[in-house]
Design a protein around this motif. Structure first.
Motif, short mmCIF file in Angstrom:
data_model
loop_
_atom_site.label_atom_id
_atom_site.label_comp_id
_atom_site.label_asym_id
_atom_site.label_seq_id
_atom_site.Cartn_x
_atom_site.Cartn_y
_atom_site.Cartn_z
N ILE A 93 0.82 -1.21 0.00
CA ILE A 93 0.00 0.00 0.00
C ILE A 93 0.86 1.27 0.00
O ILE A 93 0.52 2.25 -0.66
CB ILE A 93 -1.00 -0.02 1.17
N VAL A 94 1.98 1.24 0.69
CA VAL A 94 2.85 2.43 0.71
C VAL A 94 3.43 2.66 -0.68
O VAL A 94 3.44 3.79 -1.19
CB VAL A 94 3.96 2.26 1.76
N GLY A 95 3.90 1.59 -1.31
CA GLY A 95 4.42 1.72 -2.67
C GLY A 95 3.35 2.14 -3.65
O GLY A 95 3.62 2.85 -4.61
N GLY A 96 2.10 1.71 -3.42
CA GLY A 96 1.00 2.13 -4.28
C GLY A 96 0.77 3.63 -4.23
O GLY A 96 0.55 4.27 -5.25
N PHE A 97 0.83 4.18 -3.01
CA PHE A 97 0.67 5.63 -2.88
C PHE A 97 1.86 6.38 -3.49
O PHE A 97 1.68 7.44 -4.10
CB PHE A 97 0.48 6.03 -1.42
N VAL A 98 3.06 5.82 -3.35
CA VAL A 98 4.23 6.44 -3.99
C VAL A 98 4.08 6.39 -5.51
O VAL A 98 4.40 7.37 -6.20
CB VAL A 98 5.52 5.73 -3.52
N ASP A 99 3.57 5.28 -6.03
CA ASP A 99 3.35 5.18 -7.47
C ASP A 99 2.32 6.18 -7.96
O ASP A 99 2.45 6.72 -9.06
CB ASP A 99 2.91 3.76 -7.85
N LEU A 100 1.29 6.43 -7.17
CA LEU A 100 0.31 7.45 -7.55
C LEU A 100 0.96 8.82 -7.67
O LEU A 100 0.68 9.59 -8.60
CB LEU A 100 -0.84 7.48 -6.54
N ALA A 101 1.86 9.13 -6.74
CA ALA A 101 2.55 10.43 -6.79
C ALA A 101 3.52 10.51 -7.97
O ALA A 101 3.56 11.51 -8.70
CB ALA A 101 3.30 10.67 -5.48
N ILE A 102 4.29 9.45 -8.19
CA ILE A 102 5.24 9.43 -9.31
C ILE A 102 4.50 9.53 -10.64
O ILE A 102 4.89 10.28 -11.54
CB ILE A 102 6.10 8.15 -9.26
N GLY A 103 3.41 8.78 -10.76
CA GLY A 103 2.63 8.82 -11.99
C GLY A 103 2.03 10.19 -12.24
O GLY A 103 1.99 10.66 -13.38
N LEU A 104 1.57 10.83 -11.18
CA LEU A 104 1.00 12.17 -11.32
C LEU A 104 2.05 13.17 -11.79
O LEU A 104 1.78 14.00 -12.67
CB LEU A 104 0.39 12.62 -9.99
N ILE A 105 3.25 13.06 -11.26
CA ILE A 105 4.33 13.96 -11.69
C ILE A 105 4.65 13.73 -13.16
O ILE A 105 4.82 14.69 -13.93
CB ILE A 105 5.58 13.76 -10.80
N ALA A 106 4.73 12.48 -13.58
CA ALA A 106 5.03 12.18 -14.99
C ALA A 106 3.93 12.69 -15.91
O ALA A 106 4.21 13.25 -16.98
CB ALA A 106 5.21 10.67 -15.18
N VAL A 107 2.67 12.53 -15.50
CA VAL A 107 1.55 13.01 -16.31
C VAL A 107 1.57 14.54 -16.42
O VAL A 107 1.35 15.10 -17.49
CB VAL A 107 0.21 12.50 -15.75
N VAL A 108 1.84 15.21 -15.32
CA VAL A 108 1.88 16.68 -15.34
C VAL A 108 3.02 17.17 -16.24
O VAL A 108 2.82 18.08 -17.06
CB VAL A 108 2.00 17.24 -13.90
N LEU A 109 4.21 16.57 -16.09
CA LEU A 109 5.33 16.99 -16.93
C LEU A 109 5.05 16.71 -18.41
O LEU A 109 5.32 17.56 -19.27
CB LEU A 109 6.62 16.29 -16.50
N GLY A 110 4.52 15.54 -18.70
CA GLY A 110 4.19 15.22 -20.09
C GLY A 110 3.10 16.11 -20.64
O GLY A 110 3.15 16.53 -21.80
N GLY A 111 2.10 16.43 -19.83
CA GLY A 111 1.02 17.32 -20.27
C GLY A 111 1.51 18.73 -20.54
O GLY A 111 1.11 19.36 -21.53
N LEU A 112 2.37 19.24 -19.66
CA LEU A 112 2.94 20.57 -19.89
C LEU A 112 3.79 20.60 -21.15
O LEU A 112 3.73 21.55 -21.93
CB LEU A 112 3.78 21.00 -18.68
N ALA A 113 4.60 19.56 -21.35
CA ALA A 113 5.44 19.51 -22.55
C ALA A 113 4.57 19.40 -23.81
O ALA A 113 4.88 20.02 -24.83
CB ALA A 113 6.40 18.32 -22.47
#
Length: 121
Positions: A93-113
């Protein structure tokens, strides 16, 4: 039979070791291996779309970062939804929440680009 039931219940409630690789923890590692390159590629795409690195718009990299971030978020969300216990139970569960944060950062960076690449094209 009556004496075996409490013993079996005691074994089932035992916490797993800190270094035991359970299926939940394995899926969080897989998601992180998808999401972290997505963050790096998204950052590179954002720098390229801003004109700081090389020529071109970085549109393909932005799309790769979006897909990798989304996959990371989906897997992390599924791990969190399937977890039956809290931290330390082996469900990841801890890794799942970390993955949600990492994925969100990647989506935001990709969306901005991607937004910048459309504006400059």
């Amino acid at each position: 039979m009556g004496l075996a039931t409490p013993a079996a219940a005691h074994v089932l409630v035992q916490p797993v070791g800190a270094y035991t690789l359970t299926s939940g923890r394995l899926w969080t590692v897989v998601a992180a291996l998808l999401g972290l390159p997505g963050v790096v590629i998204g950052g590179l795409a954002l720098a390229r779309s801003a004109g700081r690195i090389g020529a071109g718009t970085g549109r393909k990299r932005a799309i790769v970062a979006l897909v990798a971030g989304l996959a990371c978020m989906v897997i992390g969300g599924l791990v969190v939804a399937a977890a039956e216990g809290g931290p330390g139970t082996g469900y990841g569960i801890v890794g799942g929440f970390v993955d949600l944060a990492i994925g969100l950062i990647a989506v935001v960076l990709g969306g901005l680009a991607l937004a910048r690449s459309r504006r400059t094209a």
